[in-house]
Design a protein around this motif. Structure first.
Motif: not given
Ligand SMILES: [Ca+2]
Ligand SMILES: [Ca+2]
Ligand SMILES: [Ca+2]
Length: 160
Positions: A71-100
């Motif tokens: 939650x980069x903008x600290x508004x208490x929710x994850x917008x699609x771009x925030x989830x995408x960036x988190x998934x890339x960093x933590x899950x190694x990309x969006x090829x594998x689950x869990x998906x948005x």
């Protein structure tokens, strides 16, 4: 993909059959193959004390840390771009689950803290095969064919 894996398995069995001269072992005729999901990388990182077990307390701390990270903008929710960036960093990309959409159960394009926690807690319980409340490494390994299809998991209907 399943067909291709099946083809590889057949090839492995055939090779083992040909290797009769080296006296290796007959176990080679039953190759063991395993599946892991990208969320394993995240769960392993939750093991703060390095004892190779992820406890309920470590899960809670991990949820706090990962939601704050996402939650980069600290508004208490994850917008699609925030989830995408988190998934890339933590899950190694969006090829594998869990998906948005695994998280965004009411499909309103944002992932609330409740939705984030619910999905990760469900996955934690799913891995906790012996229901000890903690995860060990062996619980992350599923043999091919043992992975539960997503349809086995209860899915709440989207809210109207
Ligand atoms: Ca631990
Ligand atoms: Ca946000
Ligand atoms: Ca949502």
């Amino acid at each position: 993909m399943d067909l291709r894996l099946a083809g590889l398995a057949v090839a492995a069995v055939a090779l083992a059959g040909c290797a009769s001269g080296n006296g290796a072992s007959s176990r080679a005729s039953e190759p063991i193959r395993a599946l892991m999901s990208a969320d394993v990388m995240m769960f392993v990182s939750f093991d703060a004390d390095g004892d190779l077990s992820i406890t309920a307390a470590e899960l809670e701390a991990g949820l706090d840390r990962e939601f704050a990270r996402a939650d980069v903008n600290s508004d208490g929710a994850l917008q699609p771009i925030e989830f995408q960036n988190w998934s890339n960093a933590v899950l190694g990309g969006s090829q594998l689950g869990p998906y948005r959409l695994d998280f965004d159960r009411n499909v309103d394009n944002v992932i609330t803290r409740e939705e984030f926690d619910a999905e990760i807690r469900a996955r934690f319980s799913d891995y906790d095969e012996d229901e000890s409340g903690a995860l060990t490494r062996s619980e992350f390994i599923r043999l091919v064919g043992q992975a539960r299809p997503p349809s086995d998991r209860p899915r709440p209907q989207p809210l109207p």
